[in-house]
Every structure is written in C-alpha cells, then in structure tokens.
Design a protein around this motif. Sequence first.
Motif, mmCIF file in Angstrom:
data_model
loop_
_atom_site.group_PDB
_atom_site.id
_atom_site.type_symbol
_atom_site.label_atom_id
_atom_site.label_comp_id
_atom_site.label_asym_id
_atom_site.label_seq_id
_atom_site.Cartn_x
_atom_site.Cartn_y
_atom_site.Cartn_z
ATOM 1 N N ARG A 77 62.752 56.247 42.491
ATOM 2 C CA ARG A 77 63.352 56.942 43.644
ATOM 3 C C ARG A 77 64.865 57.051 43.468
ATOM 4 O O ARG A 77 65.458 58.086 43.803
ATOM 5 C CB ARG A 77 63.019 56.188 44.930
ATOM 6 C CG ARG A 77 61.577 56.366 45.396
ATOM 7 C CD ARG A 77 61.414 55.966 46.854
ATOM 8 N NE ARG A 77 61.734 54.557 47.068
ATOM 9 C CZ ARG A 77 60.853 53.574 46.974
ATOM 10 N NH1 ARG A 77 59.591 53.841 46.651
ATOM 11 N NH2 ARG A 77 61.202 52.323 47.190
ATOM 12 N N ARG A 87 65.579 59.874 41.133
ATOM 13 C CA ARG A 87 65.432 61.184 41.774
ATOM 14 C C ARG A 87 66.630 61.493 42.659
ATOM 15 O O ARG A 87 67.116 62.631 42.688
ATOM 16 C CB ARG A 87 64.133 61.225 42.572
ATOM 17 C CG ARG A 87 62.882 61.329 41.710
ATOM 18 C CD ARG A 87 61.659 61.708 42.540
ATOM 19 N NE ARG A 87 61.256 60.615 43.429
ATOM 20 C CZ ARG A 87 60.379 59.680 43.111
ATOM 21 N NH1 ARG A 87 59.818 59.679 41.919
ATOM 22 N NH2 ARG A 87 60.056 58.743 43.983
ATOM 23 N N SER A 114 59.034 51.513 41.462
ATOM 24 C CA SER A 114 59.076 52.643 42.390
ATOM 25 C C SER A 114 60.480 52.867 42.932
ATOM 26 O O SER A 114 60.937 54.012 43.065
ATOM 27 C CB SER A 114 58.107 52.403 43.551
ATOM 28 O OG SER A 114 56.782 52.294 43.088
#
Length: 492
Positions: free
Chosen positions: A392, A395, A388
Amino acid sequence: MTTGNDRRWGERDLAAAWAQAAERMGEMDVAAVLAVTAGDALDPVERATIELQAGRADVAERLLGPDDVPAPDGDRLRWEDVLRLAVATAQGDERARVRLLAVVPRQGAAVQELLLPLVATAAEQAGLDDVATDAWQRVAAVPPGTTPALARAAAADLRRRGRRFAAPLAAELASALCDDVDQEVAVARTRATVARLVASDDRVGAAMLLAAVRWRLAPDLRLATLRAAVGPRMRWRAIAAGSVAAALLAALTWWFTLTGAMTPERAVSGPLALVLAVGFPFLTTVPGAHLVDALSLRLLDLGLVDPDRTRVARARAAGKDTARGLRTVGLVLLALVTAGPASGAVARAAATPGSLDAVTTVQWTVTPLAALAAVTLTRLVRHRIWSSRMLRRRRRSLAALRDETTRCRCWTTQSLRGAAARLYAEQHLVPVPGGTSRAVASALPAGSLVAACTTTARHWLVTTDRAGDATLALAGPGGEPPTRDPGSEIRT
C-alpha cells in the motif's frame, strides 16, 4: 526543439552530456556507447574513466596514450594520475597497485568517494576480490547508491555467509535493495544482484534473496521466472508425503486411544507424527545446499522470517550474547512444557498397565501441535500484514510520484531512474522525432528516444539499463548551444 536564434545542439554535445549523466548513475555500458558517439566532445580522460569502469582497461589505456605510470603526491593529486594507476592496476601492474592503494586512503572523505569506484573496478578486473568487495561496499554506502554498486555489495555480503544461518541477512539485504525505491528500480537491483550470485555459482544464495524479496514487492513475472530458473526449490512432493504420513500417524494415535488399545510403546506414534509434520519439510535436503542454507531458504520461502528492517537491525545490533540467551530461555521453556506430558504418560502407564487415556494423547499430540500452529500462524499473519502495508505504501508513493512528475525538474535534475524517469518522460517531456542518428539509435536499447522540455529546451535521452529492467532519463546540456560549424553534426 530550437532556441531563440534557431541554433541546435550537435549530437556530439548531447551524447557527451548524456554519457556524463549515465556515468554518475553507474550505468557504464550506456555511458560507453554514448561516449563513442560523443567523440572529441568528451575529454580523453573522461572517456578513459568511462571505459575503465565499463570493464575495458585496454581501451582506457589507448585513450590516455603512452606515459609513465605516475607516483602522485598526496598534496598534488590529479585525476589523470589516479586513473593511469587504476588502468595499470586493472592490467596486473603490481607497482601501480601498490601506489593506488597507498594514495587513495590519504585523501579526505569527499575525494575518496570519487576515487573508490576506480579502485573497485580496477581491483575487480585484476582479480583482487577482497579489495574489490571492500571498495564496492564503501561505494554502495554513499547515498543514494548506484544499482551496480549495491548489487555487487549485496552479492558479496551474501557470499560471505559461510555456514551461518543466513535468513535474517537475506531479509536485511532485500530490505536494502527494495525499500524506499519504486518497484521498477527494486526489480532491477534484485536481478543485478542475482546475476552476480549466479555468476559466482551461488545459486542457493540467489534463491534466498529472491525468496526474501518476494514478500516486499508486488508479484513480478520477471522475478518469478528468474526464481524458477535459479532453483533450488523446496521439494513439495517430499513435503506432501511427510504431511500425509504425519496425518496417518496422528489418526492412528487417536484410534489407539478411542479403542483402548493405547500402550506406552504405541504412544510414540504421537510424537512421531509431530516430528514428521513439523520437521519433515526442513529436514529434507535442498540440492546444492547444506542443512543451514536449506533451513534458511525454507523459512524465507514460507514467509517465517521477520521482514521488518527496523526489528531485524535492532536484533542484530543486540549482539550474539542476546541471541544465545534467548535460545537458552527457549530451551528451558520447551523442557518445562514437555516434562509434564512425559511424566504424566509414564505415571499413567505405571498405574494402569496396558492402557493410556485420551488426556495423555492430547498432551502428546494436540497441545504441542496447537502451540506450534499458534506461533507459526502469528508470524505468518504478522508477515502478511507487514507485506500488505508495504505494498500500500508503494502504491501511495507511485501516486505521489505521478503528480510530482508533471512539474518541470529539468533545470535542477541531471538524471532519473525507474518509475520517476518513465513518468517524467510520459507526462512532462515532448518526444523529438529523429532525435538521434540511426547509428546511435541502433547501439542503444530498443525503444530509446530523445525528448525535450518545453520550458528549458533541454534534451533528454530516455532509454533503459543494459538488462532492460529500469528506465533511465539522462539530461542533455543546459543553456543555449554554441555557434558551431554544421560539419560538427554526425548524423547519417
């Protein structure tokens, strides 16, 4: 786009600059198409260099023309001499091969970096796999690394695993291919590496790499489709059957306990349930894989291999002795944990023949299963937290890249790849209608276009790599175009 005196770059000049940019990126198929368009705007030696690296040594030989294979002096090294040696080596000339492999190591590090791609491609075409692999690995080690070189080096590393436990190696290669680049480039690198593994009939290695990459990238339909096509996969029906059998045995163990029918002979149902629950998924065979590869693939598929490159590299750097010592400590701890329940079961069986109490059943089933579940869940949770965080970070990087590509980089940049190329074309460049002839456009991937910078008047070719996975932006020549005869245009 015009300059102050309304002169325009000819298509040959543009194609020559684009071909050179593609060559520097390692995209030789795109460079070869553009080199044909460039014609005499590219030196024959430059065109021959591109053709050799595109896998066409015969075309490179024709471009160079007839000449004796030279024996270049280490102090007076000419590119053309080394290129002729590489072309002859690719065609199986033993004398040229000996000379080529003698002259390159005598050069300094900077010159070797330029010559190694020639050595790698020549050796590859000549069937010299060991030389080609070593050369490609050295090419890939030079930052930032081209997609073809990284794919060849990663595939060679994975093919060399033999019967070693390769899950950490697959995770490390996935990190090298995917970390620090955007998703588009990571997918392109992965697909190129998988294609090489499949071509060498190493489908299990390809499956391991795809399983490792899956935890580092956002879901991607192309990779999912490729994973389904590559196989082999875990046999979920067999695993489900083992899990059902384990649940039934565990229930039977507790039934014996609650009804007072537990005996030393029946106590084996508890450990057997544990073995089926834990071992069955890993003991069932994977088509085309030996047991160690099957175990590696399943651990990677289930997300039980540490994805953190820093931790993996640190563990590998510690050496085999450390790993062997940790395994020994683990076996000792396992013996200590299991000795107590085993001895307790024997003692109770001797003291009260015909019956074992619920405590023993807990020792044989619940405690080991709980400990195993705790360890497994800890690794899974840590893996997913790390995954995760990686997504992130990707992104955030893409958002930063979106802001950065609004600024002009045309005067300092020769080429862009992946999301950087796509966003730069969308946000900074202006499409030029009819920027290439129909002949050139038909030879390039669909959707290719010419776009120009309003600040520098530089023309860019926006296209994709051969597989269509990553966007490429190739810069044209800078400055004002020369005055030339209109006959130099080759538009149709």
